[in-house]
Scaffold this active site. Sequence first.
Site, PDB file in Angstrom:
ATOM      1  N   HIS A 253       1.154  -1.161  -0.417  1.00 26.98           N
ATOM      2  CA  HIS A 253      -0.107   0.033   0.175  1.00 26.98           C
ATOM      3  C   HIS A 253       0.364   1.033   0.180  1.00 26.98           C
ATOM      4  O   HIS A 253       0.639   1.695  -0.861  1.00 26.98           O
ATOM      5  CB  HIS A 253      -0.806  -0.008   1.247  1.00 26.98           C
ATOM      6  CG  HIS A 253      -2.496  -0.951   1.570  1.00 26.98           C
ATOM      7  ND1 HIS A 253      -3.375  -0.947   0.809  1.00 26.98           N
ATOM      8  CD2 HIS A 253      -1.819  -2.405   1.294  1.00 26.98           C
ATOM      9  CE1 HIS A 253      -3.898  -2.011   0.793  1.00 26.98           C
ATOM     10  NE2 HIS A 253      -3.301  -2.680   1.955  1.00 26.98           N
TER      11      HIS A 253
ATOM     12  N   ASP B 117      -6.742   5.395   1.501  1.00 21.38           N
ATOM     13  CA  ASP B 117      -6.226   3.734   1.144  1.00 21.38           C
ATOM     14  C   ASP B 117      -7.539   3.555   0.912  1.00 21.38           C
ATOM     15  O   ASP B 117      -8.203   3.756   2.180  1.00 21.38           O
ATOM     16  CB  ASP B 117      -5.374   3.527   2.057  1.00 21.38           C
ATOM     17  CG  ASP B 117      -4.753   1.828   1.483  1.00 21.38           C
ATOM     18  OD1 ASP B 117      -5.862   1.258   1.121  1.00 21.38           O
ATOM     19  OD2 ASP B 117      -3.251   1.631   2.038  1.00 21.38           O
TER      20      ASP B 117
END
Length: 362
Positions: free
Chosen positions: A26, A125
């Site tokens: 990520h 995210d």
Amino acid sequence: MEQEQQQQPHTSSSHVLIFPLPAQGHVNSMLKLAELLAHAGLKVTFLNSHFIHQQLLRHADILSRFAKYAGFQFKTILDGVPDDHPRVGGDFVRKLFDGLELITKPLFKEMLVNSKPKVDCIIGDGVLGLALDIADELGIPIIQFRTISACSLWAYFAIPDMIHAGELPIKGNEDMDRLITSVPGMEAFLRCRDLPSFCRASDTKDSILQQIAQETRKNSEARGLLLNTFEDLEGPILSHMRTKFPKIYTIGPLNLHLKTRLFKSDQTSSGPSSNSFRKVDRSCLSWLDKQQKGSVVYVSFGSLAVLSREQVFEFWFGLVNSGKRFLWVLRPITCLKMAAEMIKGSVYRSSLSKGLKKEDTE
């Protein structure tokens, strides 16, 4: 006019805050996105967990790399997980989501309220629902970014439908080639074995399964959804997704976009640098340079997966029996355990009998 349009991005006052889940894949993808935006002249704040930021300081060149962007800054925030936690496996994922909700969420709100300059837009995210919650509460536009493929995301979105259709949970040792028919566009090819490991939970109320499903459904509430993919790769599935996510922006492959832009601005640039949380082992490069093009199998299971001893050696024998040269990325502790087993002799002798050459193990 054309010259003004080319110069304008470099004088932009828009301030974007980027907030990734504190995990290797990520952070890596979202750092590339952050550099692309900074390269375009936006003010960018990259918000990392304190633990991850310290790892990057030790093993990557993030400070020197981003120093050339006048409007770029790093900030850190607690993620609620003790620094001495091994940060792998399902236990870590549960602790992480609990910590983010209880500790990170109020700190994030306070940071945004006191931000100077004010944040004009958040790129959060897509598994951090807390960012969406706080952005909505404070009236800040938010776009969510999912670092997985469109196909994976669409399957995650369909988890409640799979449960409703009785296709989850996967029961015992049933046929793993059984087709999953509750994911539009994948009815003809998606099998049980293709689903991620958290979909194999025996209880559909499993906390990780429910967390991923809920966070994915919430993605449709954001102003837009960014995906690190492109239309020619996943066009058919993206068409299905747009019935639920009308504002999807395919911005991949980020690595290639960043490499191209860095080269255009500096033709001596070698492209994007490493964003690894761990020391990069470059000792394999001289060996790789001696191999024929396309002849080496690359194997990696990421930074969170935990493999049992049996799984590690099953993969080992599979790779050996393939007859192909391979490069396998393993965390240091796994390497040590494998080495210890090989030193005992049984595994190493068995591997040799299956055709592994001594130089292939070096």
